[in-house]
Design a protein around this motif. Sequence first.
Motif, short mmCIF file in Angstrom:
data_model
loop_
_atom_site.label_atom_id
_atom_site.label_comp_id
_atom_site.label_asym_id
_atom_site.label_seq_id
_atom_site.Cartn_x
_atom_site.Cartn_y
_atom_site.Cartn_z
N GLY A 1 0.78 -1.23 0.00
CA GLY A 1 0.00 0.00 0.00
C GLY A 1 0.81 1.28 0.00
N GLY A 2 2.09 1.22 -0.24
CA GLY A 2 2.95 2.39 -0.17
C GLY A 2 3.18 3.12 -1.47
N THR A 3 2.40 2.86 -2.49
CA THR A 3 2.61 3.45 -3.80
C THR A 3 2.66 4.98 -3.76
N PHE A 4 1.77 5.59 -2.99
CA PHE A 4 1.70 7.05 -2.96
C PHE A 4 2.22 7.63 -1.65
N MET A 5 2.96 6.86 -0.90
CA MET A 5 3.52 7.31 0.38
C MET A 5 4.94 7.81 0.16
N PRO A 6 5.53 8.45 1.17
CA PRO A 6 6.91 8.94 1.03
C PRO A 6 7.89 7.80 0.73
N THR A 7 8.95 8.15 0.00
CA THR A 7 9.99 7.17 -0.34
C THR A 7 11.32 7.65 0.20
N ALA A 8 12.29 6.78 0.19
CA ALA A 8 13.65 7.12 0.63
C ALA A 8 14.61 6.81 -0.51
N ASP A 9 15.58 7.68 -0.70
CA ASP A 9 16.62 7.43 -1.69
C ASP A 9 17.69 6.54 -1.06
N LEU A 10 17.81 5.34 -1.58
CA LEU A 10 18.79 4.39 -1.07
C LEU A 10 19.72 3.96 -2.19
N CYS A 11 20.96 3.68 -1.83
CA CYS A 11 21.86 3.13 -2.84
C CYS A 11 21.43 1.69 -3.13
N ILE A 12 21.86 1.18 -4.25
CA ILE A 12 21.45 -0.17 -4.67
C ILE A 12 21.83 -1.23 -3.64
N PRO A 13 23.08 -1.24 -3.13
CA PRO A 13 23.41 -2.28 -2.14
C PRO A 13 22.54 -2.22 -0.88
N CYS A 14 22.26 -1.02 -0.39
CA CYS A 14 21.41 -0.90 0.81
C CYS A 14 20.00 -1.40 0.54
N GLU B 1 7.32 -7.40 7.02
CA GLU B 1 8.11 -6.93 8.15
C GLU B 1 8.46 -5.44 8.00
N LEU B 2 8.79 -5.05 6.79
CA LEU B 2 9.12 -3.65 6.55
C LEU B 2 7.92 -2.75 6.80
N ALA B 3 6.76 -3.14 6.32
CA ALA B 3 5.56 -2.33 6.48
C ALA B 3 5.13 -2.22 7.94
N MET B 4 5.25 -3.31 8.68
CA MET B 4 4.75 -3.33 10.05
C MET B 4 5.75 -2.79 11.07
N ASN B 5 7.03 -3.12 10.93
CA ASN B 5 7.99 -2.84 12.00
C ASN B 5 9.10 -1.87 11.63
N LEU B 6 9.39 -1.70 10.35
CA LEU B 6 10.56 -0.92 9.94
C LEU B 6 10.18 0.08 8.84
N GLU C 1 14.98 5.76 9.99
CA GLU C 1 15.52 5.73 11.35
C GLU C 1 15.28 4.38 12.02
N MET C 2 14.11 3.80 11.82
CA MET C 2 13.83 2.48 12.40
C MET C 2 14.75 1.43 11.79
N LEU C 3 14.99 1.52 10.49
CA LEU C 3 15.91 0.59 9.83
C LEU C 3 17.32 0.73 10.39
N LYS C 4 17.77 1.98 10.56
CA LYS C 4 19.14 2.22 11.06
C LYS C 4 19.34 1.66 12.46
N GLN C 5 18.27 1.53 13.23
CA GLN C 5 18.37 1.02 14.59
C GLN C 5 18.46 -0.51 14.65
N GLN D 1 22.71 -2.15 11.06
CA GLN D 1 23.88 -1.46 11.62
C GLN D 1 25.17 -2.19 11.23
N LYS D 2 25.14 -3.50 11.32
CA LYS D 2 26.29 -4.32 10.94
C LYS D 2 26.62 -4.13 9.45
N PHE D 3 25.59 -4.14 8.61
CA PHE D 3 25.79 -3.95 7.18
C PHE D 3 26.34 -2.56 6.88
N LEU D 4 25.78 -1.53 7.50
CA LEU D 4 26.24 -0.16 7.26
C LEU D 4 27.70 0.02 7.66
#
Length: 78
Positions: A7-20, A32-37, A41-45, A50-53
Amino acid sequence: MTPKEMGGTFMPTADLCIPCHKQIHALFTNEELAMNLSTVEMLKQHPDIQKFLKWIKKQPSTRLPRISKSNDRKQKKR
């Protein structure tokens, strides 16, 4: 950031690099992404992100790392 199929088609997006972007989808399902992350900022936590970054910051920008699904994610499909 809610995945389009959740349901996120018209919601805000984030610019991410391809690997991220690939790493996020390798670790988490769209549910999981829709419900918890649903924010950057939630992803970064999350400890796995964090290990990947920490690792990706050390890689040369010319390198496109190979990303594969996590073992936890593979086991969820069974």
